[in-house]
Design a protein around this motif. Structure first.
Motif, PDB file in Angstrom:
ATOM      1  N   VAL A   1       0.832  -1.204   0.000  1.00 48.12           N
ATOM      2  CA  VAL A   1       0.000   0.000   0.000  1.00 48.12           C
ATOM      3  C   VAL A   1       0.863   1.249   0.000  1.00 48.12           C
ATOM      4  O   VAL A   1       0.670   2.165  -0.807  1.00 48.12           O
ATOM      5  CB  VAL A   1      -0.949  -0.010   1.222  1.00 48.12           C
TER       6      VAL A   1
ATOM      7  N   SER B   1      -7.152   3.610   0.512  1.00 44.24           N
ATOM      8  CA  SER B   1      -6.783   2.199   0.443  1.00 44.24           C
ATOM      9  C   SER B   1      -7.898   1.353   1.040  1.00 44.24           C
ATOM     10  O   SER B   1      -8.416   1.655   2.119  1.00 44.24           O
ATOM     11  CB  SER B   1      -5.471   1.961   1.203  1.00 44.24           C
TER      12      SER B   1
ATOM     13  N   ILE C   1      -6.135   2.575  -4.034  1.00 45.04           N
ATOM     14  CA  ILE C   1      -5.396   1.312  -3.954  1.00 45.04           C
ATOM     15  C   ILE C   1      -6.348   0.212  -3.483  1.00 45.04           C
ATOM     16  O   ILE C   1      -6.981   0.339  -2.432  1.00 45.04           O
ATOM     17  CB  ILE C   1      -4.201   1.418  -2.983  1.00 45.04           C
TER      18      ILE C   1
END
Length: 313
Positions: A104, A202, A230
């Motif tokens: 990440v 994320s 992400i």
């Protein structure tokens, strides 16, 4: 018999399962006709994310007592069907947290900086310095959707790099001690607030009816035009076509997709991602490093053997 249908650390197989009857064949995930006759004698089954542990498979394994999952996601395993048959399911909790967290942060830095895809230009004699002026990660806001152990590992690294961290997790109360970690404070937010205020978003949620395509065109429209998205959680949580459209239109700053609705991607599915700017694609590898494969494999071996030994006691 212990059947292993997908790849794992071979030392863990050889040494950890020494003395047991083991069939280790990572190609079995793609050869159901070869797997089927083995299941009749299986007491344990070890899988990753591609082997579909559904009632049809379980019906062929009347002696199965435990499923070891080389990872933590369980959407390829019918938990209710396993429970009804008295089959334990043992995920490798925590063993790949660091690998996913590093993925990440690493892809966030790659996409923010935007300077690492200039090989062809430089080889050709170009010098695109102005075009490749990117952004720093320090001072940016990392928005985490889901705040479990992997998200917390990513948050810890983000704080060390000078990021601010916010998270949306409907299963954590606003006054939960989880928000105040020893390494820094994480701000709880509503989903829309997080989408609008984050530089990097994320995903850290399982694939459920509630999370399927939760990041769709409407959600992306609430993000900043330069935001980075992400997804190293589960394919299906993101509307892939909406991400592609936003990247092409310049209404999303970048994206990294490690998981997909169709896995593995075939040529037809992969063609949808061709020539899309500021996009990183990886083959469901965020949680797999040399180190994490070792940890996940040994933990799964221990989980499976512990369960089989308890049943024999």
């Amino acid at each position: 018999m212990i059947i292993i249908t997908e790849f794992m650390d071979e030392v863990a197989v050889r040494e950890g399962l020494a003395g047991r009857e083991v069939v280790y064949d990572p190609s079995l995930v793609d050869r159901p006709e070869a797997l089927a006759p083995l299941l009749a004698d299986a007491r344990a089954l070890i899988v990753r994310n591609r082997t579909q542990v559904r009632p049809a498979l379980l019906d062929m394994a009347p002696n199965l007592r435990v499923v070891g999952r080389l990872g933590v996601g369980l959407d390829n395993i019918d938990m209710e069907a396993c429970k009804a048959r008295g089959i334990a399911v043992c995920p490798a909790m925590g063993a790949n947290d660091d690998s996913v967290a590093e993925y990440v942060i690493g892809t966030a830095m790659l996409l923010l900086r935007g300077a690492y895809r200039a090989n062809a230009d430089l080889v050709a004699g170009a010098w695109p310095r102005n075009r490749l002026t990117g952004r720093e990660i320090s001072g940016k806001v990392l928005g985490l959707i889901g705040f479990g152990s992997i998200a917390r590992a990513a948050a810890r690294r983000a704080v060390a790099l000078g990021m601010k961290v916010a998270a949306y997790d409907p299963f954590l109360a606003p006054d939960s001690p989880a928000w105040a970690q020893s390494w820094g404070k994480v701000t709880p937010m509503l989903l829309d607030e997080l989408l609008a205020g984050s530089d990097v978003i994320s995903l850290h949620v399982p694939l459920t009816a509630d999370t399927r395509r939760m990041i769709d065109a409407a959600a992306i429209a609430r993000m900043r035009d330069d935001a980075i998205l992400i997804n190293a959680a589960r394919g299906g949580v993101v509307d892939e076509a909406a991400v592609v459209a936003a990247l092409k239109a310049g209404t999303l700053g970048g994206a990294a997709l490690d998981v997909f609705e169709t896995e593995p991607l075939d040529a037809a599915a992969g063609a949808a991602f061709a020539d899309v700017p500021n996009l990183v694609l990886t083959p469901h590898i965020a949680g797999v490093t040399v180190e994490s494969n070792d940890r996940v494999s040994w933990l799964t071996v221990r989980n499976v053997l512990d369960h089989l030994e308890r049943e024999q006691a």
